[in-house]
Design an enzyme around this catalytic site. Structure first.
Site, mmCIF file in Angstrom:
data_model
loop_
_atom_site.group_PDB
_atom_site.id
_atom_site.type_symbol
_atom_site.label_atom_id
_atom_site.label_comp_id
_atom_site.label_asym_id
_atom_site.label_seq_id
_atom_site.Cartn_x
_atom_site.Cartn_y
_atom_site.Cartn_z
ATOM 1 N N CYS A 109 0.877 -1.165 0.000
ATOM 2 C CA CYS A 109 0.000 0.000 0.000
ATOM 3 C C CYS A 109 0.914 1.214 0.000
ATOM 4 O O CYS A 109 1.675 1.417 0.945
ATOM 5 C CB CYS A 109 -0.893 -0.044 1.239
ATOM 6 N N CYS A 116 -2.941 15.106 2.485
ATOM 7 C CA CYS A 116 -4.017 15.005 1.492
ATOM 8 C C CYS A 116 -4.895 16.240 1.607
ATOM 9 O O CYS A 116 -5.174 16.719 2.705
ATOM 10 C CB CYS A 116 -4.864 13.752 1.724
ATOM 11 N N CYS A 120 -11.071 14.297 4.418
ATOM 12 C CA CYS A 120 -12.072 13.374 4.979
ATOM 13 C C CYS A 120 -11.887 13.341 6.503
ATOM 14 O O CYS A 120 -10.769 13.176 6.989
ATOM 15 C CB CYS A 120 -11.928 11.978 4.379
ATOM 16 N N CYS A 123 -10.168 10.257 8.456
ATOM 17 C CA CYS A 123 -8.889 9.760 7.935
ATOM 18 C C CYS A 123 -7.720 10.563 8.500
ATOM 19 O O CYS A 123 -7.726 11.802 8.454
ATOM 20 C CB CYS A 123 -8.923 9.844 6.412
ATOM 21 N N GLY A 166 -2.685 10.267 0.673
ATOM 22 C CA GLY A 166 -2.953 11.093 -0.498
ATOM 23 C C GLY A 166 -4.049 10.593 -1.399
ATOM 24 O O GLY A 166 -4.514 9.461 -1.300
ATOM 25 N N GLU A 167 -4.477 11.499 -2.293
ATOM 26 C CA GLU A 167 -5.525 11.197 -3.278
ATOM 27 C C GLU A 167 -4.835 11.044 -4.634
ATOM 28 O O GLU A 167 -4.418 12.037 -5.242
ATOM 29 C CB GLU A 167 -6.535 12.362 -3.266
ATOM 30 N N SER A 198 -7.295 3.888 -5.658
ATOM 31 C CA SER A 198 -8.477 4.243 -4.887
ATOM 32 C C SER A 198 -8.640 5.757 -4.897
ATOM 33 O O SER A 198 -7.690 6.492 -4.646
ATOM 34 C CB SER A 198 -8.304 3.729 -3.455
ATOM 35 N N LEU A 222 -16.900 5.444 -1.050
ATOM 36 C CA LEU A 222 -18.263 5.995 -1.061
ATOM 37 C C LEU A 222 -18.718 6.386 0.348
ATOM 38 O O LEU A 222 -18.983 7.543 0.613
ATOM 39 C CB LEU A 222 -19.198 4.962 -1.708
ATOM 40 N N CYS A 340 -6.118 1.128 7.000
ATOM 41 C CA CYS A 340 -6.659 2.131 6.085
ATOM 42 C C CYS A 340 -6.962 3.398 6.853
ATOM 43 O O CYS A 340 -7.596 3.363 7.904
ATOM 44 C CB CYS A 340 -7.990 1.668 5.504
#
Ligand code: SAH
Ligand code: SF4
Length: 348
Positions: A109, A116, A120, A123, A166-167, A198, A222, A340
């Site tokens: 991972c 980020c 969220c 997170c 990160g995104e 992801s 989601l 996660c």
């Protein structure tokens, strides 16, 4: 210390490396030898390239950076199968990457950004805010670090998930370049199908990704079926709401014929009820997909609690009754904050 990106060896694709080698007055085929040394033999410093003349190794040493990631902390989970490494980047920033050993699978991972920007609430990476994008070479180097580590044990990396800090779709080009570099049949030759990206739902990037028809797996986070709730958890939803997001996902499946994974962090009483599972089934009806439910992992900045095992199983049952496959992801590495959403730079 800032370093010139073009001197980081993992930032170069084969044509760029060829140009560089030629500029040193060396024949082009030397570039291919360096490339294969890097990605087939997994050599990590010029002194290991024993097939090259000493004069060339000296030029590599003088002109290129190989040590782009310095592992500063290695944490092993008590499960004996999960290792988290904290890396120091050349500018002193830090990122984390996690190796998860299953029976045969060795899944990495990896991170795409320092922090980020998506914010969220649940997170840890989101809680720390955004510092900068990683270069493609800094993304590649995380994989090569673990590839080398596993090589010493006679093992190989089997899967790479871009689910660390990160995104990835906010750093689209560097992420795709990193995957392309690792994908090269002349080099590391890591199949596109073994990568999973992801995203929190950056709709224009999902559309672009769909158009590119890559073989890479796509996962979409989601976590809620109603805009108000999703926006309160994931600010990105205020920009691209659920309707737009699901439309882009349907477009992706139509264009690529590939199944999409939806990620759902199960949070006690927030989104883990049978009622919520029914709404989710309705939303995803007719879409070639799969739901990956992950009991929430704890983070310091969020007070929500993880679901219980019973509630998770009941959630899964509702989805499956409605024809939507669902797996409950095993929690891994929680004791070392490697689960996660738990990746954030540990202060030493
Ligand atoms: N930025 C990307 C990828 C990194 S996060 C994304 O958001 O999709 C990887 C996954 O972990 C996402 O599905 C994310 O929603 C989930 N996640 C974040 N925080 C979590 C937490 N505390 N517990 C469980 N899953 C979490
Ligand atoms: Fe960023 Fe993903 Fe964390 Fe959201 S869940 S803050 S998008 S890393």
């Amino acid at each position: 210390m800032e370093i010139k990106p073009s001197t980081v060896v993992y930032n170069l694709d084969l044509p760029a490396l060829t140009e560089l080698v030629k500029s040193w007055g060396e024949p082009a085929y030397r570039a291919k030898q360096i490339w294969q040394g890097l990605y087939k033999n997994i050599w990590i410093n010029p002194s290991e390239f024993s097939n090259l003349p000493k004069s060339l190794r000296e030029k590599m040493e003088a002109n290129l950076r190989f040590d782009v990631l310095e592992p500063t902390l290695k944490l092993d989970s008590t499960d004996g199968q999960t290792r988290k490494t904290l890396f120091r980047l050349p500018d002193g920033r830090q990122v984390e990457a996690v190796l998860m050993r299953y029976d045969r699978r060795k899944t990495l991972c990896i991170s795409t950004q320092v922090g980020c920007a998506m914010g969220c609430t649940f997170c840890a990476t989101g809680q720390m805010g955004f510092t900068r994008h990683l270069s493609s070479g800094e993304i590649v180097a995380q994989v090569m670090y673990y590839a080398r580590l596993l090589q010493a044990e006679g093992e190989v990396v089997t899967n790479v998930v871009l689910m660390g800090m990160g995104e990835p779709f906010h750093n689209y080009n560097n992420t795709m370049q990193a995957i392309d570099r690792l994908n090269d049949p002349e080099g590391y030759n890591f199949g596109a199908r073994r990568f999973t990206i992801s995203t929190s739902g950056l709709v224009p990037a999902i559309r672009q990704f769909a158009q590119e028809k890559r073989q890479i797996n796509l996962a979409v986070s989601l976590h809620a079926t109603e805009d108000e709730k999703r926006s309160s958890m994931m600010p990105v939803n205020k920009r691209y709401d659920i309707e737009e997001l699901i439309a882009a996902c349907r477009e992706y499946v139509q264009l690529t014929g590939r199944r999409i994974t939806f990620e759902w962090a199960l949070i006690h009483e927030i989104n883990d009820t049978p009622e919520e599972a029914r709404k989710l089934s309705g939303l995803l009806k007719g879409l070639l997909c799969h739901v990956n439910a992950i009991p929430l992992n704890p983070t310091t900045g969020y007070s929500g609690q993880a679901t219980t095992r019973e509630r998770a199983l009941a959630f899964k049952e509702v989805l499956e009754k409605n024809g939507i496959p669902c797996t409950i992801r095993m929690r891994r590495g929680i004791d070392i904050q490697a689960g996660c959403g738990q990746l954030a730079v540990i202060s030493l």
